[in-house]
Design a protein around this motif. Structure first.
Motif, PDB file in Angstrom:
ATOM      1  N   ILE A 355       0.825  -1.200   0.000  1.00  0.00           N
ATOM      2  CA  ILE A 355       0.000   0.000   0.000  1.00  0.00           C
ATOM      3  C   ILE A 355       0.869   1.263   0.000  1.00  0.00           C
ATOM      4  O   ILE A 355       1.846   1.372   0.729  1.00  0.00           O
ATOM      5  N   GLY A 356       0.528   2.211  -0.880  1.00  0.00           N
ATOM      6  CA  GLY A 356       1.301   3.451  -0.978  1.00  0.00           C
ATOM      7  C   GLY A 356       2.349   3.426  -2.076  1.00  0.00           C
ATOM      8  O   GLY A 356       2.861   4.475  -2.469  1.00  0.00           O
ATOM      9  N   GLN A 357       2.681   2.222  -2.589  1.00  0.00           N
ATOM     10  CA  GLN A 357       3.620   2.178  -3.709  1.00  0.00           C
ATOM     11  C   GLN A 357       2.958   2.804  -4.925  1.00  0.00           C
ATOM     12  O   GLN A 357       1.767   2.595  -5.190  1.00  0.00           O
ATOM     13  N   ARG A 405      -6.617   2.334   6.782  1.00  0.00           N
ATOM     14  CA  ARG A 405      -7.228   1.877   8.032  1.00  0.00           C
ATOM     15  C   ARG A 405      -6.289   0.935   8.758  1.00  0.00           C
ATOM     16  O   ARG A 405      -5.785  -0.021   8.162  1.00  0.00           O
ATOM     17  N   PRO A 406      -6.035   1.186  10.051  1.00  0.00           N
ATOM     18  CA  PRO A 406      -5.104   0.347  10.819  1.00  0.00           C
ATOM     19  C   PRO A 406      -5.727  -1.003  11.179  1.00  0.00           C
ATOM     20  O   PRO A 406      -6.045  -1.275  12.332  1.00  0.00           O
ATOM     21  N   VAL A 407      -5.941  -1.840  10.178  1.00  0.00           N
ATOM     22  CA  VAL A 407      -6.536  -3.160  10.379  1.00  0.00           C
ATOM     23  C   VAL A 407      -5.545  -4.206   9.873  1.00  0.00           C
ATOM     24  O   VAL A 407      -4.456  -3.884   9.397  1.00  0.00           O
ATOM     25  N   ALA A 408      -5.933  -5.495   9.963  1.00  0.00           N
ATOM     26  CA  ALA A 408      -5.018  -6.576   9.595  1.00  0.00           C
ATOM     27  C   ALA A 408      -4.533  -6.433   8.155  1.00  0.00           C
ATOM     28  O   ALA A 408      -3.371  -6.659   7.855  1.00  0.00           O
ATOM     29  N   ARG A 409      -5.435  -6.055   7.243  1.00  0.00           N
ATOM     30  CA  ARG A 409      -5.048  -5.849   5.840  1.00  0.00           C
ATOM     31  C   ARG A 409      -5.426  -4.428   5.455  1.00  0.00           C
ATOM     32  O   ARG A 409      -6.570  -4.132   5.119  1.00  0.00           O
ATOM     33  N   ALA A 410      -4.436  -3.550   5.547  1.00  0.00           N
ATOM     34  CA  ALA A 410      -4.677  -2.127   5.308  1.00  0.00           C
ATOM     35  C   ALA A 410      -5.267  -1.910   3.919  1.00  0.00           C
ATOM     36  O   ALA A 410      -4.949  -2.613   2.967  1.00  0.00           O
ATOM     37  N   ASN A 411      -6.156  -0.897   3.820  1.00  0.00           N
ATOM     38  CA  ASN A 411      -6.760  -0.612   2.522  1.00  0.00           C
ATOM     39  C   ASN A 411      -7.219   0.836   2.459  1.00  0.00           C
ATOM     40  O   ASN A 411      -7.459   1.476   3.485  1.00  0.00           O
ATOM     41  N   ILE A 412      -7.343   1.339   1.238  1.00  0.00           N
ATOM     42  CA  ILE A 412      -7.824   2.693   0.970  1.00  0.00           C
ATOM     43  C   ILE A 412      -8.809   2.593  -0.188  1.00  0.00           C
ATOM     44  O   ILE A 412      -8.551   1.893  -1.170  1.00  0.00           O
ATOM     45  N   GLU A 415     -12.623   6.786  -3.267  1.00  0.00           N
ATOM     46  CA  GLU A 415     -13.038   8.135  -2.839  1.00  0.00           C
ATOM     47  C   GLU A 415     -11.930   8.790  -2.016  1.00  0.00           C
ATOM     48  O   GLU A 415     -11.684   9.998  -2.126  1.00  0.00           O
ATOM     49  N   GLU A 416     -11.276   7.991  -1.192  1.00  0.00           N
ATOM     50  CA  GLU A 416     -10.184   8.528  -0.373  1.00  0.00           C
ATOM     51  C   GLU A 416      -8.973   8.871  -1.236  1.00  0.00           C
ATOM     52  O   GLU A 416      -8.290   9.874  -0.988  1.00  0.00           O
ATOM     53  N   ILE A 417      -8.700   8.069  -2.262  1.00  0.00           N
ATOM     54  CA  ILE A 417      -7.628   8.400  -3.196  1.00  0.00           C
ATOM     55  C   ILE A 417      -7.904   9.756  -3.855  1.00  0.00           C
ATOM     56  O   ILE A 417      -7.018  10.599  -4.004  1.00  0.00           O
ATOM     57  N   ALA A 418      -9.152   9.990  -4.215  1.00  0.00           N
ATOM     58  CA  ALA A 418      -9.534  11.258  -4.851  1.00  0.00           C
ATOM     59  C   ALA A 418      -9.343  12.447  -3.913  1.00  0.00           C
ATOM     60  O   ALA A 418      -9.183  13.583  -4.363  1.00  0.00           O
ATOM     61  N   SER A 419      -9.338  12.198  -2.604  1.00  0.00           N
ATOM     62  CA  SER A 419      -9.217  13.289  -1.626  1.00  0.00           C
ATOM     63  C   SER A 419      -7.770  13.673  -1.319  1.00  0.00           C
ATOM     64  O   SER A 419      -7.528  14.630  -0.574  1.00  0.00           O
ATOM     65  N   ILE A 420      -6.794  12.950  -1.871  1.00  0.00           N
ATOM     66  CA  ILE A 420      -5.379  13.248  -1.619  1.00  0.00           C
ATOM     67  C   ILE A 420      -5.073  14.683  -2.017  1.00  0.00           C
ATOM     68  O   ILE A 420      -5.411  15.141  -3.109  1.00  0.00           O
ATOM     69  N   LEU A 421      -4.428  15.413  -1.108  1.00  0.00           N
ATOM     70  CA  LEU A 421      -4.070  16.820  -1.341  1.00  0.00           C
ATOM     71  C   LEU A 421      -2.588  16.942  -1.679  1.00  0.00           C
ATOM     72  O   LEU A 421      -1.727  16.466  -0.936  1.00  0.00           O
ATOM     73  N   ILE A 422      -2.302  17.573  -2.817  1.00  0.00           N
ATOM     74  CA  ILE A 422      -0.906  17.805  -3.174  1.00  0.00           C
ATOM     75  C   ILE A 422      -0.733  19.227  -3.708  1.00  0.00           C
ATOM     76  O   ILE A 422      -1.605  19.754  -4.384  1.00  0.00           O
ATOM     77  N   PRO A 423       0.411  19.874  -3.396  1.00  0.00           N
ATOM     78  CA  PRO A 423       0.689  21.212  -3.935  1.00  0.00           C
ATOM     79  C   PRO A 423       1.103  21.101  -5.400  1.00  0.00           C
ATOM     80  O   PRO A 423       1.956  20.287  -5.749  1.00  0.00           O
TER      81      PRO A 423
END
Length: 469
Positions: A355-357, A405-412, A415-423
């Protein structure tokens, strides 16, 4: 045209009639089968679900996807299983100094288990085999020599010739045992170990130099943006309260509202460039699906479409098409038409250990993705390389770290990907200039890593000449 003569006894012994197998087989009088001196056992598949423990235990499961670095295994990141399941599967346990070799997917990768934490027990996946020296090999064969031997081209060619080409390439345990190897004197074995160890140490130094270069990228990004994010460790012991008003429309778990994130995003807002949501600068954010394993959806590389999974993502856009799975064109064009991948599409791993790669697709070849990847296609006026590097940087990882989410198998989710804020600079020329500066660092780091790989290849060539003549 070359003509090869094959003994009938060899055909009976190896149970192979294909010409390619015997073309790659070295003809040396002192060759013996690997199984003469090593016991070879397989692993066990543990299905998803209740088999894995949510809490930390002393019982670990080693999967092929956990083997990202052949020099060392990060035991802290292995999945845990409960004690009851371990006792049912204890015959698949691997221990210190066992040699592990991959036998499915990317076959032939091998390493030695070292530095297993005390009191930890490891169950091996079915996609790998374990090699352990027999009693008759003690005093005659060095375990480190066997590992080096397995990595040489003359053994790797045999592995390739022995593989069964199905949807996922495989090689059976019996065929691993029939690999032909050579065991010179202990002195010669030790010399090969010394040569390889020296080369490996030189490679590790090159890898360290490359890593330091890559780690400098984040400072370059934050300097360009004029921000400095706080250290997360400074907030590890912080106790905090969150007003109910802040929870409305947000997640309710404490992790999301940690004061570190509040402080970090406040710093991010001070960037010299405006913050934009990834969804606002994209024309598409989607993910794929995974057809049933071994089902009719899959085919070979000659007739199929590349199927990219999260473990296949490369930051530079390099994808080894030889190691991918392939789906049928009709699946790609109908069932999975909404997740087709095109040149310059950004791919983000959104599930599990990777996750995050983040990477970017650079190819005109048709391809598709599974559900563990978020595909992002940008609007005109935004440089995909710049956006990819921002997501890869501490700024993008800050977003992803808070969202997962801090669970056994993290996931995103998407909709949350769309909310990522970058300059993002308003002028695409500035985006391109920053991306180019980072790209040049990555190219330099790759060149240094390649120097290390070349040192290893030269050492293996020297070793092969020494033992094969």
């Amino acid at each position: 045209m070359k003509i090869f003569k094959v003994r009938i006894s060899d055909i009976i012994s190896f149970r192979r009639l294909d010409v390619s197998f015997y073309m790659n087989r070295p003809i040396l009088p002192s060759l013996v089968s690997l199984s003469s001196y090593a016991n070879i056992k397989g692993g066990k598949r543990i299905p998803k679900g209740d088999s894995f423990a949510f809490e930390k235990t002393d019982y670990l499961y080693l999967r092929l996807s956990d083997i990202t670095n052949l020099d060392s295994i990060d035991y802290d990141n292995l999945k845990c299983i409960n004690e009851g399941l371990y006792h049912k599967l204890h015959r698949y346990e691997v221990t210190e100094n066992d040699i592990i070799i991959s036998i499915a997917g990317t076959i032939g990768k091998c390493f030695t288990l070292k530095n297993i934490p005390q009191n930890k027990h490891i169950i091996l996946t079915e996609n790998c085999a374990c090699l352990r020296l027999k009693d008759n090999a003690k005093g005659k064969i060095l375990p480190d020599y066997i590992l080096i031997l397995l990595k040489t081209s003359f053994v790797q060619k045999q592995i390739y010739a022995h593989k069964i080409q199905t949807t996922i390439p495989k090689i059976g345990l019996d065929r691993i045992g029939r690999l032909e190897v050579i065991f010179p004197s202990i002195d010669t074995q030790q010399k090969t170990v010394d040569i390889y160890t020296a080369a490996q140490n030189a490679k590790l130094q090159k890898d360290k130099e490359a890593k330091e270069l890559l780690e400098s990228i984040d400072n370059i990004v934050t300097q360009h943006l004029g921000i400095k994010l706080p250290e997360k460790i400074n907030f590890s012991e912080t106790k905090y309260f969150t007003p109910i008003s802040k929870l409305i429309g947000q997640r309710y778990d404490p992790y999301f509202h940690n004061p570190y994130f509040e402080r970090a995003f406040a710093e991010l807002a001070q960037s010299k460039y405006p913050l934009k949501k990834l969804g606002d600068i994209s024309i598409l954010i989607t993910s794929g699906i995974t057809p049933k394993a071994g089902g009719d959806a899959y085919t070979d590389s000659q007739n199929g479409i590349a199927f990219i999974r999260s473990g296949d993502i490369d930051i530079n856009g390099n994808i080894n098409f030889e190691e991918l799975l392939y789906i049928k064109p009709e699946v790609h064009n109908k069932q999975m038409k909404s997740s087709k991948v095109y040149d310059n599409d950004i791919m983000i791993a959104i599930v599990g250990a990777t996750i995050g790669q983040v990477g970017i697709y650079h190819s005109e070849k048709e391809a598709n993705i599974n559900q563990a990847i978020a595909l992002v296609r940008l609007k005109d006026g935004y440089n995909p390389e710049y956006v990819k590097e921002l997501i890869k940087s501490s700024i993008g990882q800050l977003n992803l770290d808070r969202l997962k989410r801090p669970v056994a198998r993290a996931n995103i989710n998407l909709e949350e990907i769309a909310s990522i804020l970058i300059p993002i600079p308003e002028k695409i020329e500035m985006q391109t200039a920053i991306a180019k500066e980072i790209h040049e660092i990555r190219v330099k780091a790759d060149a240094i890593k390649n120097e290390g790989s070349l040192i290893i290849e030269k050492a293996k060539a020297t070793i092969e000449k020494m033992i094969l003549g």
